[in-house]
Design an enzyme around this catalytic site. Sequence first.
Site, PDB file in Angstrom:
ATOM      1  N   GLY A  15      -4.994  -9.927 -31.382  1.00 36.21           N
ATOM      2  CA  GLY A  15      -5.397  -9.437 -30.060  1.00 36.21           C
ATOM      3  C   GLY A  15      -4.323  -9.704 -29.022  1.00 36.21           C
ATOM      4  O   GLY A  15      -3.970  -8.823 -28.230  1.00 36.21           O
ATOM      5  N   VAL A  75     -11.812  -8.567 -32.605  1.00 41.36           N
ATOM      6  CA  VAL A  75     -12.580  -9.728 -33.086  1.00 41.36           C
ATOM      7  C   VAL A  75     -12.910  -9.486 -34.552  1.00 41.36           C
ATOM      8  O   VAL A  75     -12.855  -8.349 -35.016  1.00 41.36           O
ATOM      9  CB  VAL A  75     -13.878  -9.928 -32.244  1.00 41.36           C
ATOM     10  CG1 VAL A  75     -13.550 -10.244 -30.795  1.00 41.36           C
ATOM     11  CG2 VAL A  75     -14.810  -8.739 -32.319  1.00 41.36           C
ATOM     12  N   ALA A  77     -14.505  -8.505 -38.008  1.00 39.63           N
ATOM     13  CA  ALA A  77     -15.512  -7.481 -38.314  1.00 39.63           C
ATOM     14  C   ALA A  77     -16.862  -8.139 -38.603  1.00 39.63           C
ATOM     15  O   ALA A  77     -16.929  -9.314 -38.963  1.00 39.63           O
ATOM     16  CB  ALA A  77     -15.049  -6.681 -39.520  1.00 39.63           C
ATOM     17  N   ASN A 103     -11.074  -4.472 -38.680  1.00 35.32           N
ATOM     18  CA  ASN A 103     -11.349  -3.790 -39.945  1.00 35.32           C
ATOM     19  C   ASN A 103     -12.852  -3.678 -40.151  1.00 35.32           C
ATOM     20  O   ASN A 103     -13.417  -4.250 -41.077  1.00 35.32           O
ATOM     21  CB  ASN A 103     -10.735  -4.573 -41.106  1.00 35.32           C
ATOM     22  CG  ASN A 103      -9.266  -4.253 -41.296  1.00 35.32           C
ATOM     23  OD1 ASN A 103      -8.798  -3.170 -40.958  1.00 35.32           O
ATOM     24  ND2 ASN A 103      -8.531  -5.220 -41.838  1.00 35.32           N
ATOM     25  N   SER A 129      -2.802  -1.205 -38.368  1.00 37.50           N
ATOM     26  CA  SER A 129      -2.138  -1.858 -39.496  1.00 37.50           C
ATOM     27  C   SER A 129      -0.728  -2.285 -39.137  1.00 37.50           C
ATOM     28  O   SER A 129      -0.041  -1.625 -38.370  1.00 37.50           O
ATOM     29  CB  SER A 129      -2.077  -0.911 -40.697  1.00 37.50           C
ATOM     30  OG  SER A 129      -1.367  -1.550 -41.739  1.00 37.50           O
ATOM     31  N   GLY A 131      -0.076  -6.007 -39.491  1.00 36.23           N
ATOM     32  CA  GLY A 131      -0.108  -7.466 -39.374  1.00 36.23           C
ATOM     33  C   GLY A 131       0.257  -7.917 -37.967  1.00 36.23           C
ATOM     34  O   GLY A 131       0.341  -7.108 -37.036  1.00 36.23           O
ATOM     35  N   LYS A 183      -8.516   3.594 -42.316  1.00 34.69           N
ATOM     36  CA  LYS A 183      -7.920   2.253 -42.440  1.00 34.69           C
ATOM     37  C   LYS A 183      -8.430   1.567 -43.714  1.00 34.69           C
ATOM     38  O   LYS A 183      -7.686   0.875 -44.408  1.00 34.69           O
ATOM     39  CB  LYS A 183      -8.230   1.403 -41.203  1.00 34.69           C
ATOM     40  CG  LYS A 183      -7.712  -0.030 -41.301  1.00 34.69           C
ATOM     41  CD  LYS A 183      -6.196  -0.085 -41.327  1.00 34.69           C
ATOM     42  CE  LYS A 183      -5.534  -1.346 -41.791  1.00 34.69           C
ATOM     43  NZ  LYS A 183      -6.105  -2.628 -41.691  1.00 34.69           N
ATOM     44  N   HIS A 186      -6.520   3.000 -46.499  1.00 30.96           N
ATOM     45  CA  HIS A 186      -5.168   2.426 -46.408  1.00 30.96           C
ATOM     46  C   HIS A 186      -5.149   1.080 -47.128  1.00 30.96           C
ATOM     47  O   HIS A 186      -4.253   0.786 -47.926  1.00 30.96           O
ATOM     48  CB  HIS A 186      -4.779   2.251 -44.931  1.00 30.96           C
ATOM     49  CG  HIS A 186      -3.596   1.366 -44.687  1.00 30.96           C
ATOM     50  ND1 HIS A 186      -3.671  -0.012 -44.780  1.00 30.96           N
ATOM     51  CD2 HIS A 186      -2.305   1.641 -44.389  1.00 30.96           C
ATOM     52  CE1 HIS A 186      -2.472  -0.525 -44.541  1.00 30.96           C
ATOM     53  NE2 HIS A 186      -1.633   0.449 -44.297  1.00 30.96           N
ATOM     54  N   ASN A 187      -6.138   0.271 -46.862  1.00 29.04           N
ATOM     55  CA  ASN A 187      -6.179  -1.055 -47.481  1.00 29.04           C
ATOM     56  C   ASN A 187      -6.412  -0.980 -48.986  1.00 29.04           C
ATOM     57  O   ASN A 187      -5.852  -1.775 -49.744  1.00 29.04           O
ATOM     58  CB  ASN A 187      -7.256  -1.926 -46.817  1.00 29.04           C
ATOM     59  CG  ASN A 187      -6.780  -2.484 -45.492  1.00 29.04           C
ATOM     60  OD1 ASN A 187      -5.911  -1.909 -44.844  1.00 29.04           O
ATOM     61  ND2 ASN A 187      -7.351  -3.592 -45.053  1.00 29.04           N
ATOM     62  N   GLU A 190      -3.230  -0.261 -50.377  1.00 30.43           N
ATOM     63  CA  GLU A 190      -2.445  -1.519 -50.243  1.00 30.43           C
ATOM     64  C   GLU A 190      -2.742  -2.459 -51.427  1.00 30.43           C
ATOM     65  O   GLU A 190      -1.827  -3.021 -52.034  1.00 30.43           O
ATOM     66  CB  GLU A 190      -2.823  -2.164 -48.914  1.00 30.43           C
ATOM     67  CG  GLU A 190      -2.264  -3.544 -48.632  1.00 30.43           C
ATOM     68  CD  GLU A 190      -2.834  -4.117 -47.313  1.00 30.43           C
ATOM     69  OE1 GLU A 190      -2.721  -3.458 -46.270  1.00 30.43           O
ATOM     70  OE2 GLU A 190      -3.406  -5.225 -47.335  1.00 30.43           O
ATOM     71  N   TYR A 191      -4.027  -2.597 -51.773  1.00 28.85           N
ATOM     72  CA  TYR A 191      -4.413  -3.441 -52.909  1.00 28.85           C
ATOM     73  C   TYR A 191      -3.742  -2.943 -54.188  1.00 28.85           C
ATOM     74  O   TYR A 191      -3.223  -3.725 -54.987  1.00 28.85           O
ATOM     75  CB  TYR A 191      -5.930  -3.396 -53.115  1.00 28.85           C
ATOM     76  CG  TYR A 191      -6.747  -4.395 -52.340  1.00 28.85           C
ATOM     77  CD1 TYR A 191      -6.675  -4.476 -50.954  1.00 28.85           C
ATOM     78  CD2 TYR A 191      -7.632  -5.247 -53.001  1.00 28.85           C
ATOM     79  CE1 TYR A 191      -7.456  -5.371 -50.256  1.00 28.85           C
ATOM     80  CE2 TYR A 191      -8.421  -6.155 -52.306  1.00 28.85           C
ATOM     81  CZ  TYR A 191      -8.336  -6.212 -50.932  1.00 28.85           C
ATOM     82  OH  TYR A 191      -9.110  -7.095 -50.249  1.00 28.85           O
ATOM     83  N   LYS A 261     -10.356 -10.037 -48.410  1.00 36.38           N
ATOM     84  CA  LYS A 261     -11.342 -10.063 -47.321  1.00 36.38           C
ATOM     85  C   LYS A 261     -12.395  -8.978 -47.444  1.00 36.38           C
ATOM     86  O   LYS A 261     -13.363  -8.970 -46.708  1.00 36.38           O
ATOM     87  CB  LYS A 261     -10.627  -9.959 -45.977  1.00 36.38           C
ATOM     88  CG  LYS A 261      -9.838 -11.207 -45.623  1.00 36.38           C
ATOM     89  CD  LYS A 261      -9.722 -11.371 -44.117  1.00 36.38           C
ATOM     90  CE  LYS A 261      -8.544 -12.234 -43.754  1.00 36.38           C
ATOM     91  NZ  LYS A 261      -7.263 -11.476 -43.923  1.00 36.38           N
ATOM     92  N   ARG A 446     -25.936  12.810 -74.572  1.00 33.20           N
ATOM     93  CA  ARG A 446     -26.964  12.688 -73.515  1.00 33.20           C
ATOM     94  C   ARG A 446     -28.127  13.634 -73.808  1.00 33.20           C
ATOM     95  O   ARG A 446     -29.288  13.311 -73.608  1.00 33.20           O
ATOM     96  CB  ARG A 446     -26.358  13.008 -72.144  1.00 33.20           C
ATOM     97  CG  ARG A 446     -25.358  11.970 -71.650  1.00 33.20           C
ATOM     98  CD  ARG A 446     -24.730  12.382 -70.333  1.00 33.20           C
ATOM     99  NE  ARG A 446     -25.684  12.345 -69.238  1.00 33.20           N
ATOM    100  CZ  ARG A 446     -26.047  13.393 -68.528  1.00 33.20           C
ATOM    101  NH1 ARG A 446     -25.538  14.579 -68.769  1.00 33.20           N
ATOM    102  NH2 ARG A 446     -26.918  13.257 -67.562  1.00 33.20           N
TER     103      ARG A 446
HETATM  104  C1  6PG Z   1      -2.991  -4.345 -42.387  1.00 29.39           C
HETATM  105  C2  6PG Z   1      -3.698  -5.171 -43.454  1.00 29.39           C
HETATM  106  C3  6PG Z   1      -4.764  -6.031 -42.894  1.00 29.39           C
HETATM  107  C4  6PG Z   1      -5.599  -6.763 -43.953  1.00 29.39           C
HETATM  108  C5  6PG Z   1      -4.900  -7.855 -44.647  1.00 29.39           C
HETATM  109  C6  6PG Z   1      -5.782  -8.709 -45.525  1.00 29.39           C
HETATM  110  O1  6PG Z   1      -3.036  -3.146 -42.548  1.00 29.39           O
HETATM  111  O2  6PG Z   1      -2.404  -4.909 -41.456  1.00 29.39           O
HETATM  112  O3  6PG Z   1      -4.320  -4.292 -44.336  1.00 29.39           O
HETATM  113  O4  6PG Z   1      -5.618  -5.234 -42.147  1.00 29.39           O
HETATM  114  O5  6PG Z   1      -6.675  -7.327 -43.344  1.00 29.39           O
HETATM  115  O6  6PG Z   1      -3.819  -7.383 -45.356  1.00 29.39           O
HETATM  116  O7  6PG Z   1      -6.415  -8.058 -46.549  1.00 29.39           O
HETATM  117  P1  6PG Z   1      -7.021  -8.871 -47.792  1.00 29.39           P
HETATM  118  O8  6PG Z   1      -7.288 -10.259 -47.318  1.00 29.39           O
HETATM  119  O9  6PG Z   1      -8.288  -8.182 -48.145  1.00 29.39           O
HETATM  120  O10 6PG Z   1      -5.979  -8.824 -48.841  1.00 29.39           O
END
Ligand code: 6PG
Length: 472
Positions: A15, A75, A77, A103, A129, A131, A183, A186-187, A190-191, A261, A446
């Site tokens: 923030g 804040v 989620a 998020n 996004s 960080g 978003k 996106h995550n 990311e995973y 998360k 089936r």
């Molecule tokens: C971003 C990231 C962020 C995310 C963390 C943690 O785009 O800046 O995606 O929003 O919260 O990377 O994610 P995890 O704890 O679930 O790995």
Amino acid sequence: MERYSYGMVGLGVMGRNLLYNIADNGFSIAGFDLDQEKVKELEEGAASGMKVRGTDTLEDFVSALEVPRKIILMVPAGKPVDAVLGNITPLLTEGDIVIDAGNSYFEDTNRRVADLASKKLHFMGMGVSGGEKGARTGPSIMPGGDPEAFKLLKPMLEAIAAKVDNEACTAYMGKGSAGNYVKMVHNGIEYAIMQLISEAYDLLKRGAGLNNDQLYQVFKEWNSGEMNSFLIEITRDIFTQKDTFTDNYLVDQILDKAGAKGTGKWTSEQAMEIGVSIPTIDIAVTSRILSAYKEERVQASEIYSEKEITKPEHTEQFIKEVGDALFLSTLISYAQGLSLLVKASEEYGFEIPLKDVVKIWRGGCIIRSVLLEKFYSAYTQDPNLSNILLDKEISELVKSKIKALRKIAGYAVANGISSLGIQTALGYFDAYTTKSLPVNLIQAQRDYFGAHTYQRIDREGVFHTSWQSSNN
Ligand code: 6PG
């Protein structure tokens, strides 16, 4: 009394950094946090020339803002968002806009949009996004919701977002909770990419026997070409970090249990819910879960003793093939995530502009990569592309790497190196590009045991057969 153009609730690192970024770009902004220490830190940390004010009470905060008020929430989620809304909405007036930059789960946003609309207030979900650093210097910003309310925010968002070729990494992502949904996906991607990079690391380390210095060189090389991306870049740097407690590299001292998360899990749940196949994202979520069984894994490794690994014959060639396999499986993960956005857009009426999604992911965000340039031109040519793998130019790229992906997937299987992400990316590709899948047999089964019926390849309609039992 001086009025401020924007307000920020939640002055944690994200923030505060976003607030300073807004102030850096010439917009005045007031901040509020329940923790008065954070309010104090905000004013102390503001550079001279910034129009920033910390407020002590929510009442002060609200009355310090120009109307219609534009209030950003940063804040955690879930309940904290509802708690802030419960306290702040009685103080707001018709036409004010509240923007949730956390998020948040998209269905929570839908509920909040309806709730605030009944009070003649706008509520918007906005993915951010990049960080902590991105928030301060230029994130990728994914806003959705009321288009009129968005217009009021647009100049500020364009000013604070990351830039690629002078274009801001922010755009309107669609109606309702589209911003949160984009978003979330996106995550999920990311995973998947993080899982794939970790597998490439394992193959290079345990397969080819590279040490951290060599891994640094490989990732450096990868990052200087077509694989250039934020996640490859930070991985390169991770291999140089020494530990402060021992003489080792830090990466070797970190326990192999991955946290999460929840946004990856939401992506998988959503894909199941609306019927979209995203196996590499699913496997990335479940691999983090599996990693947490550390004690059991140790026990099992003793029972089954790890397979002896045969080193690849030509190290240089192997490194190149691992790079190509990583590149292609990453591309396939993006394809899966983007296909989820296509379906969700139809299902929920978001009207997500895919071309803008890939455009604003090119900079600022965690999954930024030069590959997205190619996706951007693909969606520019055909904004309704249902899967990026169907694009001509992308298909040429895929064809040039598929052999390496098969080879590396085969090597991992033969040597017992777990590579769930690579295997599912390849498996998805093979299934997606197969004209006739063997599920005709599943349909027969089936119908056999449950009279579930089937369709035929040669005539219209729905059929059921009284199947011959060999016991008859
Ligand atoms: C971003 C990231 C962020 C995310 C963390 C943690 O785009 O800046 O995606 O929003 O919260 O990377 O994610 P995890 O704890 O679930 O790995």
